[in-house]
Design a protein around this motif. Structure first.
Motif, short mmCIF file in Angstrom:
data_model
loop_
_atom_site.label_atom_id
_atom_site.label_comp_id
_atom_site.label_asym_id
_atom_site.label_seq_id
_atom_site.Cartn_x
_atom_site.Cartn_y
_atom_site.Cartn_z
N LEU A 8 0.84 -1.20 0.00
CA LEU A 8 0.00 0.00 0.00
C LEU A 8 0.88 1.25 0.00
N ALA A 9 0.75 2.03 -1.05
CA ALA A 9 1.62 3.20 -1.18
C ALA A 9 0.92 4.35 -1.89
N GLN A 80 -4.88 3.64 -7.50
CA GLN A 80 -6.08 3.53 -6.67
C GLN A 80 -7.11 4.60 -7.04
N LEU A 84 -9.64 5.91 -0.82
CA LEU A 84 -10.84 5.88 0.03
C LEU A 84 -10.65 4.96 1.23
N CYS A 109 2.74 -2.30 4.15
CA CYS A 109 2.65 -0.86 3.87
C CYS A 109 3.99 -0.37 3.30
N GLY A 110 3.90 0.47 2.29
CA GLY A 110 5.11 0.99 1.65
C GLY A 110 5.91 1.95 2.54
N GLY A 142 -5.09 0.84 15.35
CA GLY A 142 -6.24 -0.03 15.54
C GLY A 142 -5.94 -1.01 16.68
N ILE A 155 -10.76 -5.86 15.16
CA ILE A 155 -9.82 -4.73 15.16
C ILE A 155 -10.67 -3.46 15.17
N GLY A 174 -0.54 -3.64 10.78
CA GLY A 174 -0.85 -3.34 9.37
C GLY A 174 -0.17 -4.25 8.37
N TYR A 200 -12.27 0.21 5.40
CA TYR A 200 -11.19 -0.31 6.25
C TYR A 200 -10.78 -1.71 5.80
N THR A 202 -9.10 -3.48 7.68
CA THR A 202 -9.22 -4.24 8.93
C THR A 202 -10.57 -4.94 9.04
#
Ligand code: UD1
Ligand code: CA
Length: 465
Positions: A8-9, A80, A84, A109-110, A142, A155, A174, A200, A202
């Motif tokens: 995710l970046a 993306q 959102l 995560c990036g 979270g 979470i 994460g 989310y 999560t």
């Protein structure tokens, strides 16, 4: 069982206050995203990087890393669009993961650069795992709730949590490994009915947990620390420095002052290398055994042989240095400099696209650009290879056992034959054959008593005015 990584970046990284995308900010010379990608084990068949803000820059960096062979697997990007939420970020990868035949998704995560490759490998080999950490101050994260058997139960994001839940110190790191089929089903039915109006990830993870148990694996918080601000970047850099430097010291490298020494993650040091304070080695650097790197040196993308002495305050990049060479202090070796064994390059010498063959010396105040210096040849002080005529670069070739006196210029293109001697103060504009003596000299004029007469004349002139 293809495991595909999702990185995710797409986030803006507002708190970095930067025009550079957050994931491209460096830790010990390598961008955060490169740390993440390099941590992927070979069992990961491909990685999908979710991008949006600064997309062109991130894609440009990925292409460059691919060309340099720095990436462990094929990488593709998915835009993306307007971000959102983390769930939305993974939703947009569904088509890509299906195309790649993913059976398991490894989600990272990036902007979390220090996950250890061993941790990522363990995660990638698991069916359902979430990495968590126990924090003194869990604010912002979270909170993780577990079933009695330890499996993930829920979470709750900070902003959606009651005061009671906020007291929980076990938080979501994460990073997840999840069965793709179950995750995909959970993703398509996500809602954004929460305090932030976001989709989310999560929620999807918790939904997967209702189908298959998800283990909560505790991890060192340093590995899961994210880079959200310049202050975080400084903390991460200090953590990375301690980790990298500690490993090299354990492997037999002396770092005289590890707190001020920056050694990047792609640097390879051998036993009995010694690095003095405030040195910086970044990019792809290899240093062989017994070599000493002086105080304040800045070295990037270089191969350095054994028993080399690099004295204080040299700047060296994209160069090769052979066994037993001596460099500096205050030398500047630029791209394409090749110093073979036992070469000496001394203070205030600059080289670029130049090879000095075995035993050649250029010890003082010189510029060697687009040049070749033969074995054992000696370049005197104040030498300049005039390689540029304002339009093109030309080469200077100096044979073996040549002696070039001090303060000479060679106007390229020009070749000096083996064993030639060039007299001090000469400007050489044409080739010199082997064994020749070449010199350019204006006739010397000596006037006996001339200095006294000149002084007298000047004094008289001053008194008159
Ligand atoms: C997320 C988790 C939280 C966890 C924390 C750990 C959710 C809902 N919450 O929170 O439980 O404790 O990470 O650090 O997942 N990103 C996108 N697109 C988006 C949103 C985010 O690519 O639309 C990227 C960001 O660039 C970042 C990562 O996803 O790299 C995490 O996003 P972030 O907004 O920082 O999540 P948190 O709110 O911190
Ligand atoms: Ca975050």
């Amino acid at each position: 069982m293809p495991t595909v990584a999702v990185i995710l970046a797409a986030g803006l990284g507002k708190r970095m206050q930067s025009t550079l995308p957050k994931v491209l900010h460096p830790i010990l010379g390598d961008p955060a995203l490169l740390w993440v990608l390099r941590s992927l084990p070979t069992s990961v068949s491909a990685a999908v990087v979710v991008v949006h803000s600064g997309k062109e820059q991130v894609e440009g960096a990925l292409t460059q890393w691919q060309q340099e062979g720095l990436l462990p697997c094929p990488i593709l990007t998915v835009d993306q669009g307007e971000p959102l939420g983390t769930g939305h970020a993974v939703q947009v990868t569904i088509a890509a993961l299906d195309r790649l035949g993913a059976t398991r998704a490894l989600i990272l995560c990036g902007d979390v650069p220090l996950l250890e490759p061993a941790t990522v490998a363990r995660l990638a080999a698991s069916e359902g795992v979430l990495l968590a950490m126990d924090l003194e101050d869990p604010a912002g994260y979270g909170r993780v709730l577990q079933h009695p058997d330890g499996a993930l139960k829920d979470i709750i994001e900070q902003k959606d949590a009651s005061a009671e839940l906020r007291a929980i110190r076990r938080v979501n790191g994460g990073a997840y490994a999840l069965p793709w089929k179950a995750l995909k089903l959970a993703l398509v039915s996500l809602s954004n009915d929460n305090s932030q109006g976001e989709f989310y990830l999560t929620d999807a993870v918790v939904a997967v947990g209702r189908q298959v148990p998800i283990a909560v694996e505790l991890c060192d918080p340093a590995e899961l620390m994210g880079m959200n601000s310049r202050k975080d970047q400084a903390i991460l850099q200090a953590l990375a420095r301690n980790r990298v430097n500690g490993r090299w010291m354990d492997a037999g490298v002396t770092l005289l002052d590890p707190d001020t020494t920056r050694v990047g993650p792609r640097v390879q040091l051998s036993m009995d290398v010694l690095v003095e304070p405030v040195a910086c080695l970044e990019g792809a650097v290899t240093v062989a055994a017994g070599t000493r790197i002086g105080q304040g040196c800045v070295i990037r993308d270089c191969t350095i042989g054994p028993d080399v002495e690099i004295r204080a305050y040299c700047v060296i990049q994209r160069s090769e240095i052979g066994a037993g060479a001596k460099v500096g202090p205050f030398a500047h070796l630029r791209e394409g400099s090749i110093l073979r064994a036992k070469v000496h390059v001394g203070n205030f010498v600059e080289t670029k696209q130049t090879t000095l063959h075995v035993g050649a010396k250029a010890n003082h105040l010189s510029y060697l650009g687009d040049a070749e210096v033969g074995e054992r040849s000696n370049i005197g002080a104040g030498f300049i290879s005039c390689n540029y005529d304002g339009f093109n670069k030309h080469r200077t070739i100096i044979g073996k056992d040549v002696f070039v006196g001090s303060d000479c210029q060679l106007v390229a293109p020009v070749t000096l034959g083996d064993n030639a001697i060039i007299g001090a103060g000469s400007t050489i504009t044409q080739d010199v054959p082997p064994d020749a003596l070449a010199l350019t000299r204006a006739p010397l004029v000596v006037k006996e008593g001339g200095a006294a007469r000149l002084r007298e004349k000047l004094r008289a002139k001053r008194e008159k005015s």
